[in-house]
Write a protein that holds these residues in place. Structure first.
Motif, PDB file in Angstrom:
ATOM      1  N   GLY A  23       0.802  -1.226   0.000  1.00 50.45           N
ATOM      2  CA  GLY A  23       0.000   0.000   0.000  1.00 50.45           C
ATOM      3  C   GLY A  23       0.830   1.268   0.000  1.00 50.45           C
ATOM      4  N   GLN A  24       2.074   1.171   0.427  1.00 45.28           N
ATOM      5  CA  GLN A  24       2.935   2.355   0.475  1.00 45.28           C
ATOM      6  C   GLN A  24       3.379   2.829  -0.909  1.00 45.28           C
ATOM      7  OE1 GLN A  24       5.828   0.494   3.079  1.00 45.28           O
ATOM      8  NE2 GLN A  24       5.244   1.834   4.786  1.00 45.28           N
ATOM      9  N   LEU A  25       3.219   1.985  -1.919  1.00 41.24           N
ATOM     10  CA  LEU A  25       3.652   2.359  -3.266  1.00 41.24           C
ATOM     11  C   LEU A  25       2.705   3.350  -3.937  1.00 41.24           C
ATOM     12  CD1 LEU A  25       4.862  -1.049  -4.750  1.00 41.24           C
ATOM     13  CD2 LEU A  25       6.204   0.728  -3.612  1.00 41.24           C
ATOM     14  N   LYS A  26       1.489   3.418  -3.458  1.00 34.79           N
ATOM     15  CA  LYS A  26       0.499   4.281  -4.109  1.00 34.79           C
ATOM     16  C   LYS A  26       0.976   5.731  -4.120  1.00 34.79           C
ATOM     17  CE  LYS A  26      -4.448   5.211  -4.340  1.00 34.79           C
ATOM     18  NZ  LYS A  26      -5.780   4.895  -3.759  1.00 34.79           N
ATOM     19  N   GLY A  27       1.042   6.296  -5.321  1.00 32.79           N
ATOM     20  CA  GLY A  27       1.466   7.672  -5.491  1.00 32.79           C
ATOM     21  C   GLY A  27       2.966   7.865  -5.632  1.00 32.79           C
ATOM     22  N   MET A  28       3.730   6.810  -5.432  1.00 30.59           N
ATOM     23  CA  MET A  28       5.182   6.920  -5.566  1.00 30.59           C
ATOM     24  C   MET A  28       5.609   6.851  -7.030  1.00 30.59           C
ATOM     25  SD  MET A  28       6.781   4.718  -2.376  1.00 30.59           S
ATOM     26  CE  MET A  28       8.429   5.354  -2.711  1.00 30.59           C
ATOM     27  N   LYS A  29       6.779   7.388  -7.309  1.00 32.67           N
ATOM     28  CA  LYS A  29       7.385   7.305  -8.642  1.00 32.67           C
ATOM     29  C   LYS A  29       8.515   6.277  -8.584  1.00 32.67           C
ATOM     30  CE  LYS A  29       8.111  11.664  -8.208  1.00 32.67           C
ATOM     31  NZ  LYS A  29       8.572  13.066  -8.367  1.00 32.67           N
ATOM     32  N   ILE A  30       8.359   5.204  -9.343  1.00 35.48           N
ATOM     33  CA  ILE A  30       9.280   4.077  -9.253  1.00 35.48           C
ATOM     34  C   ILE A  30       9.977   3.848 -10.592  1.00 35.48           C
ATOM     35  CG2 ILE A  30       9.560   1.652  -8.620  1.00 35.48           C
ATOM     36  CD1 ILE A  30       8.336   3.170  -6.351  1.00 35.48           C
ATOM     37  N   ARG A  31      11.294   3.740 -10.561  1.00 35.25           N
ATOM     38  CA  ARG A  31      12.029   3.292 -11.751  1.00 35.25           C
ATOM     39  C   ARG A  31      11.971   1.763 -11.747  1.00 35.25           C
ATOM     40  NH1 ARG A  31      16.070  -0.469 -13.284  1.00 35.25           N
ATOM     41  NH2 ARG A  31      16.626   0.068 -15.407  1.00 35.25           N
ATOM     42  N   SER A  32      11.241   1.200 -12.703  1.00 37.52           N
ATOM     43  CA  SER A  32      11.026  -0.238 -12.757  1.00 37.52           C
ATOM     44  C   SER A  32      12.093  -0.916 -13.603  1.00 37.52           C
ATOM     45  CB  SER A  32       9.642  -0.545 -13.331  1.00 37.52           C
ATOM     46  OG  SER A  32       8.633  -0.009 -12.487  1.00 37.52           O
ATOM     47  N   ALA A  33      12.454  -2.129 -13.197  1.00 39.02           N
ATOM     48  CA  ALA A  33      13.546  -2.848 -13.851  1.00 39.02           C
ATOM     49  C   ALA A  33      13.171  -3.383 -15.222  1.00 39.02           C
ATOM     50  CB  ALA A  33      14.006  -4.003 -12.960  1.00 39.02           C
ATOM     51  N   ASN A  34      11.891  -3.629 -15.448  1.00 41.66           N
ATOM     52  CA  ASN A  34      11.451  -4.229 -16.713  1.00 41.66           C
ATOM     53  C   ASN A  34       9.949  -4.043 -16.860  1.00 41.66           C
ATOM     54  OD1 ASN A  34      10.194  -6.463 -15.203  1.00 41.66           O
ATOM     55  ND2 ASN A  34      12.290  -7.165 -14.872  1.00 41.66           N
ATOM     56  N   THR A  84       7.446  -6.175 -16.704  1.00 41.43           N
ATOM     57  CA  THR A  84       6.589  -6.846 -15.730  1.00 41.43           C
ATOM     58  C   THR A  84       6.576  -6.093 -14.410  1.00 41.43           C
ATOM     59  OG1 THR A  84       7.079  -8.970 -16.776  1.00 41.43           O
ATOM     60  CG2 THR A  84       6.141  -9.038 -14.572  1.00 41.43           C
ATOM     61  N   VAL A  85       7.724  -5.590 -13.986  1.00 40.02           N
ATOM     62  CA  VAL A  85       7.759  -4.778 -12.770  1.00 40.02           C
ATOM     63  C   VAL A  85       6.945  -3.506 -12.976  1.00 40.02           C
ATOM     64  CG1 VAL A  85       9.226  -3.515 -11.150  1.00 40.02           C
ATOM     65  CG2 VAL A  85       9.974  -5.714 -12.038  1.00 40.02           C
ATOM     66  N   ALA A  86       7.046  -2.906 -14.158  1.00 35.67           N
ATOM     67  CA  ALA A  86       6.257  -1.701 -14.450  1.00 35.67           C
ATOM     68  C   ALA A  86       4.763  -2.005 -14.359  1.00 35.67           C
ATOM     69  CB  ALA A  86       6.603  -1.176 -15.840  1.00 35.67           C
ATOM     70  N   GLN A  87       4.370  -3.135 -14.877  1.00 37.77           N
ATOM     71  CA  GLN A  87       2.966  -3.551 -14.791  1.00 37.77           C
ATOM     72  C   GLN A  87       2.553  -3.729 -13.326  1.00 37.77           C
ATOM     73  OE1 GLN A  87       1.230  -7.787 -15.720  1.00 37.77           O
ATOM     74  NE2 GLN A  87       1.577  -6.736 -17.664  1.00 37.77           N
ATOM     75  N   THR A  91       3.561   5.306 -10.074  1.00 40.64           N
ATOM     76  CA  THR A  91       3.835   5.829 -11.408  1.00 40.64           C
ATOM     77  C   THR A  91       5.193   5.320 -11.854  1.00 40.64           C
ATOM     78  OG1 THR A  91       2.579   7.842 -10.981  1.00 40.64           O
ATOM     79  CG2 THR A  91       4.178   7.916 -12.783  1.00 40.64           C
ATOM     80  N   ASN A  92       5.251   4.816 -13.085  1.00 46.67           N
ATOM     81  CA  ASN A  92       6.508   4.275 -13.603  1.00 46.67           C
ATOM     82  C   ASN A  92       7.390   5.355 -14.205  1.00 46.67           C
ATOM     83  OD1 ASN A  92       6.624   1.225 -13.429  1.00 46.67           O
ATOM     84  ND2 ASN A  92       4.555   1.525 -14.218  1.00 46.67           N
ATOM     85  N   VAL A  93       8.660   5.265 -13.907  1.00 48.03           N
ATOM     86  CA  VAL A  93       9.667   6.139 -14.502  1.00 48.03           C
ATOM     87  C   VAL A  93      10.522   5.255 -15.399  1.00 48.03           C
ATOM     88  CG1 VAL A  93      11.619   7.668 -14.074  1.00 48.03           C
ATOM     89  CG2 VAL A  93       9.664   7.639 -12.493  1.00 48.03           C
TER      90      VAL A  93
END
Length: 342
Positions: free
Chosen positions: A163-174, A176-179, A187-189
């Protein structure tokens, strides 16, 4: 009979052997293998994977295959490395298929959260499993082998619950992680590994999904201080080769390449790099100003439940290619279990 008057058949046999030897020498003329990747030349995978592989190929080919390494995106951007091998810009490249989300849906099974464990056996399992599908999914190139790394969240603030990820900006590795990040409200970066530190320092991202030691080798430890202590995700990688180049090799040279493009090398590279990456956990735990964020069994259960829809989507994507997604995923799980990799 003296030695100057041997039978004609012996003379012919000797001549044939000489011609064969000359032919082999002519066939095994020196060729150049440009091997492109996008990591720094000092990266652990370069030292533990690319360089030993190149040296072994040169030695096994008795110097007839000259391997030249081109690190740090010298020949093209990280996301372009599959097409670079296909088009002959390099004879071999190191590819993260997840950098082109949706293009290679089957190998994306290696990216599913919480599926893979230790990188060495996980690499061997994924490589063995994927060989049944690579001929169709990556038909433009020759697959050498596949391997993985396993990583987690590294962030500016602690992350222990989904639940802590909501609203965060995350650099995803690939992809599937972005999904997965989108599913959990983040939000994906989209930036490559070499660009990640800059993105975090400029405030474009709050966290990154990355393996442990690469946080240090890319200098990202200067930008993040919290590290979630769990095996959250995996990234699958492939070493691929330009088909026309391989087809033009002499028979002996092809054997050298085949002997270096197998499950043994997948396991070897996966283990050597994976163990090095995992060692970064201890380094960061001991480093002042860094905190390992512990995850309770209850929190881990919440994570696993939260990502279940990602598995459903993978099965649907596999089905769309004509592969039975449920059966394929079961097959991968069995391969992982057989190698103690889950």
């Amino acid at each position: 009979m003296n030695r100057f008057h041997r039978p004609a058949w012996r003379t012919a046999a000797a001549l044939a052997l000489s011609l064969c030897a000359l032919g082999a020498q002519a066939q095994d003329k020196s060729v150049e293998l440009k091997f492109a990747h996008w990591l720094p030349a000092s990266h652990p995978l370069a030292k533990l994977g690319f360089e030993p592989w190149a040296k072994s190929v040169e030695e096994a080919s008795k110097g007839s295959i000259k391997v030249m390494l081109f690190p740090a995106q010298q020949l093209g951007k990280a996301a372009d490395h599959y097409d670079m091998a296909r088009d002959g810009i390099a004879q071999m490249t190191w590819v993260n298929p997840g950098y082109q989300a949706g293009r290679f849906p089957l190998i994306a099974a290696g990216e599913l959260p919480f599926l893979l464990g230790k990188p060495g056996p996980s690499s061997a399992a994924l490589d063995q499993w994927y060989r049944s599908y690579a001929g169709n999914e990556m038909k433009d190139v020759k697959l050498c082998f596949a391997h993985v790394h396993v990583g987690t969240f590294h962030s500016k603030t602690p992350i222990s619950e989904p639940g802590q990820l909501k609203g965060m900006k995350i650099r995803s590795a690939n992809g599937t992680v972005a999904q997965t990040m989108s599913l959990l409200g983040a939000t994906n970066v989209q930036v490559s590994a070499p660009e990640s530190r800059d993105a975090i320092q400029k405030g474009l991202a709050d966290a990154i999904t990355f393996p442990w030691n690469s946080i240090i080798s890319f200098g990202i430890d200067k930008a993040v201080k919290y590290h979630t202590d769990m095996r959250f995700y995996a990234s699958a990688f492939v070493w691929v080769m330009n088909k026309p180049w391989y087809d033009g090799l002499a028979a002996g040279q092809k054997k050298v390449i085949d002997d270096h493009c197998n499950n043994t090398w997948a396991s070897k590279v996966g283990a050597s790099w994976g163990d090095e990456e995992d060692s970064g956990r201890t380094t960061l735990e001991a480093r002042a100003g860094h905190t390992l964020v512990k995850v309770t069994p209850e929190q881990l259960g919440a994570w696993k439940k939260a990502v279940e829809p990602v598995y459903t989507k993978w099965v649907e994507a596999a089905n769309a290619t004509g592969v039975n997604g449920t059966a394929a995923l079961d097959s991968l799980r069995k391969e992982l279990a057989a190698r103690g990799a889950q």
